[in-house]
Design a protein around this motif. Structure first.
Motif, PDB file in Angstrom:
ATOM      1  N   GLU A 209       0.808  -1.220   0.000  1.00 24.99           N
ATOM      2  CA  GLU A 209       0.000   0.000   0.000  1.00 24.99           C
ATOM      3  C   GLU A 209       0.840   1.269   0.000  1.00 24.99           C
ATOM      4  OE1 GLU A 209      -3.457  -0.008  -0.065  1.00 24.99           O
ATOM      5  OE2 GLU A 209      -3.233  -2.168  -0.372  1.00 24.99           O
ATOM      6  N   THR A 210       1.876   1.300   0.843  1.00 24.64           N
ATOM      7  CA  THR A 210       2.636   2.537   1.039  1.00 24.64           C
ATOM      8  C   THR A 210       3.982   2.546   0.318  1.00 24.64           C
ATOM      9  OG1 THR A 210       3.750   1.726   3.025  1.00 24.64           O
ATOM     10  CG2 THR A 210       1.622   2.820   3.331  1.00 24.64           C
ATOM     11  N   GLY A 211       4.500   1.359  -0.031  1.00 26.77           N
ATOM     12  CA  GLY A 211       5.814   1.276  -0.642  1.00 26.77           C
ATOM     13  C   GLY A 211       6.944   1.438   0.368  1.00 26.77           C
ATOM     14  N   ARG A 212       6.591   1.535   1.635  1.00 32.28           N
ATOM     15  CA  ARG A 212       7.557   1.697   2.718  1.00 32.28           C
ATOM     16  C   ARG A 212       8.088   0.347   3.172  1.00 32.28           C
ATOM     17  NH1 ARG A 212       5.768   4.862   8.122  1.00 32.28           N
ATOM     18  NH2 ARG A 212       5.824   2.767   8.945  1.00 32.28           N
ATOM     19  N   SER A 213       9.285   0.350   3.726  1.00 34.16           N
ATOM     20  CA  SER A 213       9.872  -0.873   4.259  1.00 34.16           C
ATOM     21  C   SER A 213       8.970  -1.478   5.325  1.00 34.16           C
ATOM     22  CB  SER A 213      11.241  -0.563   4.874  1.00 34.16           C
ATOM     23  OG  SER A 213      11.691  -1.632   5.661  1.00 34.16           O
ATOM     24  N   ARG A 214       8.914  -2.806   5.372  1.00 35.86           N
ATOM     25  CA  ARG A 214       8.153  -3.500   6.407  1.00 35.86           C
ATOM     26  C   ARG A 214       9.026  -3.829   7.614  1.00 35.86           C
ATOM     27  NH1 ARG A 214       5.152  -8.378   4.069  1.00 35.86           N
ATOM     28  NH2 ARG A 214       4.290  -8.360   6.155  1.00 35.86           N
ATOM     29  N   GLY A 215      10.305  -3.438   7.582  1.00 38.66           N
ATOM     30  CA  GLY A 215      11.173  -3.620   8.734  1.00 38.66           C
ATOM     31  C   GLY A 215      11.993  -4.899   8.727  1.00 38.66           C
ATOM     32  N   PHE A 216      11.977  -5.619   7.587  1.00 42.51           N
ATOM     33  CA  PHE A 216      12.823  -6.798   7.497  1.00 42.51           C
ATOM     34  C   PHE A 216      13.249  -7.029   6.054  1.00 42.51           C
ATOM     35  CE2 PHE A 216       8.619  -8.532   6.773  1.00 42.51           C
ATOM     36  CZ  PHE A 216       8.790  -9.562   5.860  1.00 42.51           C
ATOM     37  N   ALA A 217      14.317  -7.821   5.909  1.00 46.41           N
ATOM     38  CA  ALA A 217      14.876  -8.084   4.583  1.00 46.41           C
ATOM     39  C   ALA A 217      15.531  -9.464   4.579  1.00 46.41           C
ATOM     40  CB  ALA A 217      15.923  -7.026   4.234  1.00 46.41           C
ATOM     41  N   PHE A 218      15.869  -9.925   3.390  1.00 51.10           N
ATOM     42  CA  PHE A 218      16.659 -11.135   3.200  1.00 51.10           C
ATOM     43  C   PHE A 218      17.919 -10.725   2.454  1.00 51.10           C
ATOM     44  CE2 PHE A 218      12.315 -12.575   3.581  1.00 51.10           C
ATOM     45  CZ  PHE A 218      12.442 -13.608   4.511  1.00 51.10           C
ATOM     46  N   VAL A 219      19.065 -11.148   2.977  1.00 49.39           N
ATOM     47  CA  VAL A 219      20.354 -10.837   2.360  1.00 49.39           C
ATOM     48  C   VAL A 219      21.031 -12.161   2.034  1.00 49.39           C
ATOM     49  CG1 VAL A 219      22.614  -9.758   2.662  1.00 49.39           C
ATOM     50  CG2 VAL A 219      20.586  -8.703   3.673  1.00 49.39           C
ATOM     51  N   THR A 220      21.412 -12.347   0.775  1.00 49.41           N
ATOM     52  CA  THR A 220      22.136 -13.548   0.379  1.00 49.41           C
ATOM     53  C   THR A 220      23.608 -13.206   0.247  1.00 49.41           C
ATOM     54  OG1 THR A 220      20.200 -14.335  -0.838  1.00 49.41           O
ATOM     55  CG2 THR A 220      22.300 -15.401  -1.325  1.00 49.41           C
ATOM     56  N   MET A 221      24.415 -13.912   1.036  1.00 51.02           N
ATOM     57  CA  MET A 221      25.871 -13.752   1.006  1.00 51.02           C
ATOM     58  C   MET A 221      26.451 -14.879   0.152  1.00 51.02           C
ATOM     59  SD  MET A 221      26.195 -11.088   2.977  1.00 51.02           S
ATOM     60  CE  MET A 221      27.935 -10.965   3.343  1.00 51.02           C
ATOM     61  N   ASP A 222      27.644 -14.667  -0.411  1.00 53.81           N
ATOM     62  CA  ASP A 222      28.219 -15.642  -1.340  1.00 53.81           C
ATOM     63  C   ASP A 222      28.670 -16.945  -0.691  1.00 53.81           C
ATOM     64  OD1 ASP A 222      30.475 -14.552  -0.053  1.00 53.81           O
ATOM     65  OD2 ASP A 222      31.723 -14.825  -1.832  1.00 53.81           O
ATOM     66  N   SER A 223      28.921 -16.939   0.622  1.00 50.64           N
ATOM     67  CA  SER A 223      29.396 -18.156   1.288  1.00 50.64           C
ATOM     68  C   SER A 223      28.925 -18.182   2.732  1.00 50.64           C
ATOM     69  CB  SER A 223      30.928 -18.222   1.256  1.00 50.64           C
ATOM     70  OG  SER A 223      31.471 -17.191   2.062  1.00 50.64           O
ATOM     71  N   ASN A 224      29.013 -19.346   3.331  1.00 52.05           N
ATOM     72  CA  ASN A 224      28.660 -19.486   4.738  1.00 52.05           C
ATOM     73  C   ASN A 224      29.597 -18.654   5.614  1.00 52.05           C
ATOM     74  OD1 ASN A 224      27.080 -20.616   6.864  1.00 52.05           O
ATOM     75  ND2 ASN A 224      28.811 -21.930   7.356  1.00 52.05           N
ATOM     76  N   GLU A 225      30.859 -18.578   5.224  1.00 50.37           N
ATOM     77  CA  GLU A 225      31.830 -17.798   5.989  1.00 50.37           C
ATOM     78  C   GLU A 225      31.458 -16.312   5.993  1.00 50.37           C
ATOM     79  OE1 GLU A 225      32.727 -20.029   3.579  1.00 50.37           O
ATOM     80  OE2 GLU A 225      33.442 -21.605   4.926  1.00 50.37           O
ATOM     81  N   SER A 226      31.070 -15.793   4.825  1.00 48.92           N
ATOM     82  CA  SER A 226      30.641 -14.393   4.734  1.00 48.92           C
ATOM     83  C   SER A 226      29.382 -14.162   5.564  1.00 48.92           C
ATOM     84  CB  SER A 226      30.367 -14.007   3.283  1.00 48.92           C
ATOM     85  OG  SER A 226      31.536 -14.000   2.527  1.00 48.92           O
ATOM     86  N   ALA A 227      28.473 -15.128   5.520  1.00 45.70           N
ATOM     87  CA  ALA A 227      27.235 -15.007   6.289  1.00 45.70           C
ATOM     88  C   ALA A 227      27.530 -14.955   7.785  1.00 45.70           C
ATOM     89  CB  ALA A 227      26.298 -16.170   5.971  1.00 45.70           C
ATOM     90  N   GLN A 228      28.417 -15.827   8.260  1.00 42.67           N
ATOM     91  CA  GLN A 228      28.763 -15.835   9.681  1.00 42.67           C
ATOM     92  C   GLN A 228      29.468 -14.535  10.081  1.00 42.67           C
ATOM     93  OE1 GLN A 228      27.702 -17.971  11.945  1.00 42.67           O
ATOM     94  NE2 GLN A 228      26.616 -19.021  10.307  1.00 42.67           N
ATOM     95  N   ALA A 229      30.346 -14.032   9.210  1.00 49.78           N
ATOM     96  CA  ALA A 229      31.027 -12.759   9.485  1.00 49.78           C
ATOM     97  C   ALA A 229      30.014 -11.620   9.563  1.00 49.78           C
ATOM     98  CB  ALA A 229      32.073 -12.476   8.411  1.00 49.78           C
ATOM     99  N   ALA A 230      29.019 -11.649   8.675  1.00 51.66           N
ATOM    100  CA  ALA A 230      27.987 -10.608   8.684  1.00 51.66           C
ATOM    101  C   ALA A 230      27.141 -10.688   9.951  1.00 51.66           C
ATOM    102  CB  ALA A 230      27.103 -10.738   7.445  1.00 51.66           C
ATOM    103  N   ILE A 231      26.795 -11.897  10.365  1.00 55.92           N
ATOM    104  CA  ILE A 231      26.002 -12.059  11.590  1.00 55.92           C
ATOM    105  C   ILE A 231      26.757 -11.471  12.775  1.00 55.92           C
ATOM    106  CG2 ILE A 231      25.128 -13.751  13.251  1.00 55.92           C
ATOM    107  CD1 ILE A 231      24.399 -15.504  10.794  1.00 55.92           C
ATOM    108  N   GLN A 232      28.033 -11.805  12.893  1.00 53.76           N
ATOM    109  CA  GLN A 232      28.823 -11.272  14.000  1.00 53.76           C
ATOM    110  C   GLN A 232      28.990  -9.762  13.888  1.00 53.76           C
ATOM    111  OE1 GLN A 232      32.399 -13.657  13.862  1.00 53.76           O
ATOM    112  NE2 GLN A 232      31.703 -14.810  15.642  1.00 53.76           N
ATOM    113  N   GLY A 233      29.345  -9.287  12.700  1.00 50.79           N
ATOM    114  CA  GLY A 233      29.615  -7.869  12.515  1.00 50.79           C
ATOM    115  C   GLY A 233      28.390  -6.983  12.616  1.00 50.79           C
ATOM    116  N   MET A 234      27.238  -7.496  12.200  1.00 52.93           N
ATOM    117  CA  MET A 234      26.034  -6.676  12.175  1.00 52.93           C
ATOM    118  C   MET A 234      25.257  -6.714  13.484  1.00 52.93           C
ATOM    119  SD  MET A 234      26.195  -5.238   9.323  1.00 52.93           S
ATOM    120  CE  MET A 234      24.587  -4.479   9.271  1.00 52.93           C
ATOM    121  N   SER A 235      25.620  -7.573  14.381  1.00 56.49           N
ATOM    122  CA  SER A 235      24.885  -7.697  15.638  1.00 56.49           C
ATOM    123  C   SER A 235      24.776  -6.361  16.368  1.00 56.49           C
ATOM    124  CB  SER A 235      25.546  -8.728  16.544  1.00 56.49           C
ATOM    125  OG  SER A 235      25.371 -10.003  15.999  1.00 56.49           O
ATOM    126  N   GLU A 236      25.781  -5.508  16.239  1.00 57.54           N
ATOM    127  CA  GLU A 236      25.769  -4.232  16.951  1.00 57.54           C
ATOM    128  C   GLU A 236      25.784  -3.039  16.018  1.00 57.54           C
ATOM    129  OE1 GLU A 236      26.630  -3.768  20.505  1.00 57.54           O
ATOM    130  OE2 GLU A 236      26.336  -5.880  20.926  1.00 57.54           O
TER     131      GLU A 236
END
Length: 82
Positions: free
Chosen positions: A39-66
């Motif tokens: 209706e509004t075109g505004r963010s719903r407050g969540f997203a999906f991010v695909t990283m190229d590898s499991n290692e990148s995903a784990q690094a992102a989880i740790q780095g983005m936590s804060e």
């Protein structure tokens, strides 16, 4: 094949570009899908991010936590999870 992360607790003002720039600091981002309200075109407050590898995903989880907050200071940081 990449690793897809769910990212919650995003500000409604967060853009797809902001998410990609933030996660790319931790590895190669393959895709960002920011969920928008029909209706509004505004963010719903969540997203999906695909990283190229499991290692990148784990690094992102740790780095983005804060790290990523474009909303109020009382808002919790985004919570990426596999």
């Amino acid at each position: 094949m990449g690793t897809k992360l769910f990212v919650g607790n995003l500000s409604f003002n967060t853009t797809q570009k902001q998410i990609e720039e933030s996660f790319s600091q931790h590895g190669v981002v393959v895709e960002v899908s920011l969920m928008l309200d029909r209706e509004t075109g505004r963010s719903r407050g969540f997203a999906f991010v695909t990283m190229d590898s499991n290692e990148s995903a784990q690094a992102a989880i740790q780095g983005m936590s804060e790290a990523f907050s474009t909303g109020s200071q009382n808002q919790k940081p985004p919570q990426p999870s596999v």
